[in-house]
Design a protein around this motif. Structure first.
Motif, PDB file in Angstrom:
ATOM      1  N   ALA A  64    -118.832  -5.664 -67.774  1.00 25.73           N
ATOM      2  CA  ALA A  64    -117.888  -6.725 -67.417  1.00 25.73           C
ATOM      3  C   ALA A  64    -117.219  -6.471 -66.071  1.00 25.73           C
ATOM      4  CB  ALA A  64    -116.839  -6.871 -68.512  1.00 25.73           C
ATOM      5  N   ALA A  65    -116.873  -5.206 -65.780  1.00 31.05           N
ATOM      6  CA  ALA A  65    -116.192  -4.903 -64.517  1.00 31.05           C
ATOM      7  C   ALA A  65    -117.080  -5.228 -63.318  1.00 31.05           C
ATOM      8  CB  ALA A  65    -115.777  -3.435 -64.486  1.00 31.05           C
ATOM      9  N   THR A  66    -118.365  -4.914 -63.426  1.00 30.32           N
ATOM     10  CA  THR A  66    -119.293  -5.206 -62.329  1.00 30.32           C
ATOM     11  C   THR A  66    -119.457  -6.714 -62.141  1.00 30.32           C
ATOM     12  OG1 THR A  66    -120.491  -3.148 -62.726  1.00 30.32           O
ATOM     13  CG2 THR A  66    -121.637  -4.860 -61.486  1.00 30.32           C
ATOM     14  N   ARG A  68    -117.317  -9.024 -62.898  1.00 35.04           N
ATOM     15  CA  ARG A  68    -116.081  -9.576 -62.318  1.00 35.04           C
ATOM     16  C   ARG A  68    -116.006  -9.287 -60.822  1.00 35.04           C
ATOM     17  NH1 ARG A  68    -113.761  -8.158 -67.422  1.00 35.04           N
ATOM     18  NH2 ARG A  68    -113.235  -6.069 -66.670  1.00 35.04           N
ATOM     19  N   ARG A  69    -116.487  -8.095 -60.400  1.00 32.98           N
ATOM     20  CA  ARG A  69    -116.478  -7.783 -58.970  1.00 32.98           C
ATOM     21  C   ARG A  69    -117.429  -8.707 -58.214  1.00 32.98           C
ATOM     22  NH1 ARG A  69    -118.916  -2.986 -58.819  1.00 32.98           N
ATOM     23  NH2 ARG A  69    -120.811  -3.925 -57.962  1.00 32.98           N
ATOM     24  N   SER A  72    -115.746 -12.001 -57.918  1.00 27.91           N
ATOM     25  CA  SER A  72    -114.696 -11.970 -56.898  1.00 27.91           C
ATOM     26  C   SER A  72    -115.294 -12.055 -55.501  1.00 27.91           C
ATOM     27  CB  SER A  72    -113.868 -10.689 -57.034  1.00 27.91           C
ATOM     28  OG  SER A  72    -113.213 -10.637 -58.282  1.00 27.91           O
ATOM     29  N   ASP A  97    -116.759 -14.036 -70.609  1.00 25.38           N
ATOM     30  CA  ASP A  97    -115.891 -13.677 -71.736  1.00 25.38           C
ATOM     31  C   ASP A  97    -116.500 -14.243 -73.015  1.00 25.38           C
ATOM     32  OD1 ASP A  97    -113.885 -13.144 -73.526  1.00 25.38           O
ATOM     33  OD2 ASP A  97    -112.254 -13.845 -72.235  1.00 25.38           O
TER      34      ASP A  97
END
Length: 337
Positions: A64-66, A68-69, A72, A97
């Motif tokens: 998820a973090a990747t 989201r980056r 962005s 999500d």
């Protein structure tokens, strides 16, 4: 959409010479991955549609973090060059999500159930029921209330048995048939509201609409003209059943209605009786008998009145002169006080 401007150049920007873009240095690898994929998939990287971004994320799975980056990075490049951020749409949010997507799916099922239970005939219950049913269908997609109120009649169409809704930002929602049952109740819900709008295009006013909802007639919908296409898809309805075509609903009113239907507290519209419509073809017209001197007497009366009123203009002029004189006298008195 065309670019509306760019932000000032920053020291850490990387220049994308191929497209003439400035990319924040920290996002250069994510942006390069996205543009390479777009080139291979024959998609436009900027402005990118929400569907393009969702497909990109789907074909490049990561934690998820990747994701989201990456999101962005793509949003930042778009906003720097005056384009709306494609990652702020419901399509992309659902992809990132899954828990939220599951909650919205459960909520959507409940909204669809409420929509199918609403009345479609009777006055004015059928009118409110048809509009609110489509409103609940749109809410079930996860579309924001603001986007819902911005929809125009041209933004919704049928593609076979699939309802296609396109927001002002270009996000598309496809409401397809049930894969198991094969039917699509959404199509009927949309058609019933579109029938109301088509009826009002041909017969403005609530009197005939009231009879249509109690004793329906077949309505042939013509293609929308430019003015009709720009009209709001959903408009407020007052207690008398009046629909101001050019006035959209507000996000607050949509939110209130959706919550009321979910909680089972929506206003219950009592079906009112409709008086029988008069049959103009069978109504007896009163017979009028005119004597042979009717027209001569009428002409003589008009000549007589014309002669009697001939001096009326002079009389009005005299009244105006007297009024001016009285006004001057009044001013003189006031100045002498």
């Amino acid at each position: 959409m065309t670019s509306t401007g760019t932000s000032p150049r920053r020291p850490d920007d990387i220049h994308d010479t191929e497209r003439g873009l400035r990319v924040p240095a920290r996002y250069r690898h994510d942006w390069a991955l996205f543009t390479d994929w777009c080139a291979a998939a024959d998609r436009s990287p900027i402005p990118a549609s929400p569907d393009t971004l969702a497909l990109f994320l789907h074909e490049h799975p990561a934690v998820a973090a990747t994701q989201r980056r990456r999101l962005s990075a793509i949003n930042a490049v778009h906003t720097r060059h005056g384009y709306p951020a494609p990652g702020r749409t419901e399509t992309v949010r659902r992809h990132l999500d899954t828990a939220r997507a599951q909650r919205l799916d459960r909520l959507g099922c409940l909204l669809m159930q409420r929509a199918r239970e609403l009345p479609t005939e009777g006055w004015p219950s059928g009118l409110f029921g048809r509009r609110d049913a489509l409103l609940l269908v749109l809410a079930a997609t996860g579309m924001t209330f603001t986007d819902t109120t911005r929809l125009r009649r041209r933004d919704i169409r049928l593609d076979g048995n699939t309802l296609v809704v396109t927001t002002r930002a270009g996000e598309r929602f496809l409401l397809a048939p049930d894969p198991e049952a094969g039917d699509n109740p959404v199509v009927g819900i949309y058609r019933r509201w579109a029938e109301i709008q088509a009826f009002l295009d041909q017969y403005p006013g609530t009197h005939l609409l009231r009879h249509h909802l109690t004793d329906p007639i077949e309505v042939f919908a013509d293609p929308l003209d430019a003015e009709q296409a720009r009209e709001p898809l959903l408009c407020p309805i007052d207690r008398w059943g009046h629909l101001p075509h050019g006035q959209p609903m507000t996000p607050q009113s949509v939110s209130t209605l959706v919550r009321a239907h979910l909680l089972g507290r929506a206003p219950v519209r009592k079906v009112l009786s409709t008086p029988p419509q008069e049959n103009l073809d069978t109504r007896d017209e009163p017979k009028v008998h005119l004597d042979s001197t009717y027209y001569e007497r009428g002409l003589a009366a008009r000549r007589r009145d014309h002669e009697a009123l001939e001096d009326l203009a002079d009389i009005f002029d005299e009244i105006e002169v007297r009024a001016d004189a009285l006004l001057e006298d009044l001013v003189s008195v006031l100045e002498g006080l």
